[in-house]
Enzyme design. Structure first.
Site, PDB file in Angstrom:
ATOM      1  N   GLY A  44       1.237   6.445   4.238  1.00 40.55           N
ATOM      2  CA  GLY A  44       2.405   6.896   3.496  1.00 40.55           C
ATOM      3  C   GLY A  44       2.082   8.213   2.810  1.00 40.55           C
ATOM      4  N   GLN A  49       2.880  15.235  -3.065  1.00 40.69           N
ATOM      5  CA  GLN A  49       1.476  15.317  -2.656  1.00 40.69           C
ATOM      6  C   GLN A  49       1.192  16.584  -1.849  1.00 40.69           C
ATOM      7  OE1 GLN A  49       1.449  11.008  -1.170  1.00 40.69           O
ATOM      8  NE2 GLN A  49      -0.661  11.337  -1.856  1.00 40.69           N
ATOM      9  N   CYS A  86      -5.224   6.330  -2.148  1.00 33.88           N
ATOM     10  CA  CYS A  86      -4.216   7.396  -2.156  1.00 33.88           C
ATOM     11  C   CYS A  86      -4.892   8.683  -1.716  1.00 33.88           C
ATOM     12  CB  CYS A  86      -3.669   7.536  -3.580  1.00 33.88           C
ATOM     13  SG  CYS A  86      -2.428   8.830  -3.746  1.00 33.88           S
ATOM     14  N   LEU A  87      -4.239   9.429  -0.840  1.00 33.48           N
ATOM     15  CA  LEU A  87      -4.831  10.683  -0.359  1.00 33.48           C
ATOM     16  C   LEU A  87      -5.013  11.688  -1.502  1.00 33.48           C
ATOM     17  CD1 LEU A  87      -2.956  11.107   3.055  1.00 33.48           C
ATOM     18  CD2 LEU A  87      -5.270  10.229   2.668  1.00 33.48           C
ATOM     19  N   HIS A 128       4.215   2.168  -3.818  1.00 35.86           N
ATOM     20  CA  HIS A 128       3.204   3.191  -4.103  1.00 35.86           C
ATOM     21  C   HIS A 128       3.805   4.595  -3.915  1.00 35.86           C
ATOM     22  CE1 HIS A 128      -1.061   4.873  -3.716  1.00 35.86           C
ATOM     23  NE2 HIS A 128      -0.292   5.872  -3.317  1.00 35.86           N
ATOM     24  N   GLU A 129       4.463   4.806  -2.790  1.00 37.65           N
ATOM     25  CA  GLU A 129       5.023   6.137  -2.502  1.00 37.65           C
ATOM     26  C   GLU A 129       6.182   6.464  -3.439  1.00 37.65           C
ATOM     27  OE1 GLU A 129       3.234   7.958  -0.823  1.00 37.65           O
ATOM     28  OE2 GLU A 129       2.040   6.386   0.114  1.00 37.65           O
ATOM     29  N   HIS A 132       5.105   7.922  -6.663  1.00 33.57           N
ATOM     30  CA  HIS A 132       4.765   9.352  -6.620  1.00 33.57           C
ATOM     31  C   HIS A 132       5.963  10.222  -7.014  1.00 33.57           C
ATOM     32  CE1 HIS A 132       0.692   9.742  -5.089  1.00 33.57           C
ATOM     33  NE2 HIS A 132       0.908   8.874  -4.125  1.00 33.57           N
TER      34      HIS A 132
END
Ligand code: NI
Length: 165
Positions: A44, A49, A86-87, A128-129, A132
């Site tokens: 995701g 990001q 998470c990236l 999670h996304e 963000h």
């Protein structure tokens, strides 16, 4: 390719703006989001990001999806704990409690309004996304003692984010 913004970058803490029009810019951004997500073995990614403060999510839980202006219209009372990464917070994996089920309303890349139910792992990705888009990172949601335990690692990422900007 745009760089993945890291913890410490202010864009990750902003409340992202609604997309007013699904135009060429948005579609190119979505394409790039998928490229970056797949290149980094992600499941995701949210637009902030990549440094773009817009309410756009891409995910792939076996089926690729684009969610523009998503709204979580239902969250189950029942919660489950599972590991997340998470990236934007590389090499950190921690347990997070999330609702087991969510229902999300969103527009897809063809401007079609959809409502979809997600459970378990897929519901975790969506939550999670979605966070963000409101400037929330998964490390904000872990117990204080776990956050204290990984404090040095988090500070290292913040240092890297400063060099990256
Ligand atoms: Ni993330």
């Amino acid at each position: 390719m745009r760089k993945i913004r890291l913890l410490g970058d202010p864009v990750l803490r902003k409340k992202a703006k609604e997309v007013s029009q699904i135009d060429e810019y948005v579609l190119n951004l979505v394409k790039e989001m998928f490229e970056v997500m797949y290149a980094n073995d992600g499941i995701g990614l949210a637009a902030p990001q990549l440094g773009v403060s817009l309410r756009i999510i891409v995910m792939d839980d076996g089926k690729p999806r684009v969610m523009i202006n998503p709204q979580i219209v239902y969250k189950s009372e029942e919660k489950i704990v599972g590991e997340e990464g998470c990236l934007s917070v590389p090499e950190i994996f921690e347990n997070v409690e999330r609702s087991k089920e969510v229902i999300v309303k969103y527009r897809d890349e063809n401007n079609v309004e959809r409502e979809e139910k997600f459970v378990d792992y897929s519901a975790r990705i969506v939550q999670h996304e979605y966070d963000h888009l409101d400037g929330i990172l998964f490390v904000d949601l872990i117990p204080a003692e776990r956050r204290a335990a990984i404090r040095e690692k988090l500070l290292d990422i913040v240092k890297r984010s400063v060099h990256q900007r």
